[in-house]
Design an enzyme around this catalytic site. Structure first.
Site, PDB file in Angstrom:
ATOM      1  N   ASN A 123       0.929  -1.257   0.110  1.00 48.99           N
ATOM      2  CA  ASN A 123       0.031   0.031  -0.091  1.00 48.99           C
ATOM      3  C   ASN A 123       0.875   1.159  -0.089  1.00 48.99           C
ATOM      4  OD1 ASN A 123      -2.112   1.822   0.259  1.00 48.99           O
ATOM      5  ND2 ASN A 123      -2.339   1.591   2.315  1.00 48.99           N
ATOM      6  N   ILE A 124       1.254   1.852  -1.142  1.00 47.01           N
ATOM      7  CA  ILE A 124       1.970   2.785  -1.238  1.00 47.01           C
ATOM      8  C   ILE A 124       1.123   4.228  -1.216  1.00 47.01           C
ATOM      9  CG2 ILE A 124       3.806   4.205  -2.854  1.00 47.01           C
ATOM     10  CD1 ILE A 124       4.110   1.456  -3.933  1.00 47.01           C
ATOM     11  N   CYS A 148      15.987   6.038   2.034  1.00 44.05           N
ATOM     12  CA  CYS A 148      14.987   4.888   2.897  1.00 44.05           C
ATOM     13  C   CYS A 148      15.807   4.152   3.488  1.00 44.05           C
ATOM     14  CB  CYS A 148      13.905   4.445   1.954  1.00 44.05           C
ATOM     15  SG  CYS A 148      14.559   3.381   0.632  1.00 44.05           S
TER      16      CYS A 148
END
Length: 213
Positions: A123-124, A148
């Site tokens: 789920n971006i 990240c």
């Protein structure tokens, strides 16, 4: 050196709930004058071998860089970039050593906490990527480092959406993503980049390269 640190929480409303999208740590530092005479510069040349870039480090465009998570071994290298901002795409708190490095170098930290998922449960968050892009596009934040954990998926998606704004064709966007993700490339990431709508960001100025690829 004197430092004045202030922390701001930016919250974005979504239907039925409140979500913290970006945590910003802004540091204003008054740095004493440093003598850059030839003698000092010459002595620093011996330290060049100690300049170690972070994992998956690369230049994205003028004033924009990407990488995996920097550690203390990379700090000397990052100092050469004269960063104004760091965009951190993980939800975990920034390590104390990295926070102190940012404070001591007057670097503003923007944290957009995107959870790490593995297919097929992915789920971006579209809105979070959109807000992070606004930070990237603001030249007042340049030079900026995007990172990240490994510099592959979350960073790759953000850079891929930036490339769409730069009018890159999808095949070039995917080629760049796959160079960094390698065997870990995810179809869901590429699908997200393909469907990402950049129309709401086209009004924002871009002072860097917009060439088609």
């Amino acid at each position: 050196m004197k430092e004045d640190t202030k922390t701001k929480l930016n919250q974005h409303q979504q239907p039925g709930r409140t979500q913290q999208m970006c945590r910003t740590i802004e540091v204003v530092a008054n740095v004493d004058h440093v003598d850059m005479s030839p003698a000092v510069v010459a002595s620093d040349t011996a330290d060049d071998l100690n300049l170690i870039p972070p994992l998956n480090f690369a230049m994205v465009d003028n004033g924009i860089f990407r990488s995996g998570f920097p550690d203390s071994a990379n700090f000397s290298f990052l100092q050469t970039l004269k960063l104004r901002s760091i965009i951190y795409l993980c939800p975990e708190p920034y390590p104390e050593a990295n926070t102190e490095f940012s404070k001591s170098n007057g670097i503003r930290l923007f944290q957009f906490g995107i959870e790490s998922y593995k297919e097929p449960f992915v789920n971006i968050p579209d809105d979070t990527i959109r807000e992070a892009l606004k930070v990237v596009l603001d030249v007042r934040n340049h030079p900026v480092l995007i990172h990240c954990n490994r510099g592959k998926h979350r960073t790759g998606c953000l850079v891929g959406c930036l490339r769409k704004l730069q009018r890159w064709c999808l095949s070039s966007v995917f080629d760049e993503y796959q160079r960094f993700a390698a065997a870990k490339a995810r179809i869901c990431d590429q699908r997200f980049m393909e469907l990402f709508d950049v129309s709401s960001l086209k009004h924002l100025p871009m002072s860097f390269s917009c060439s088609k690829k």
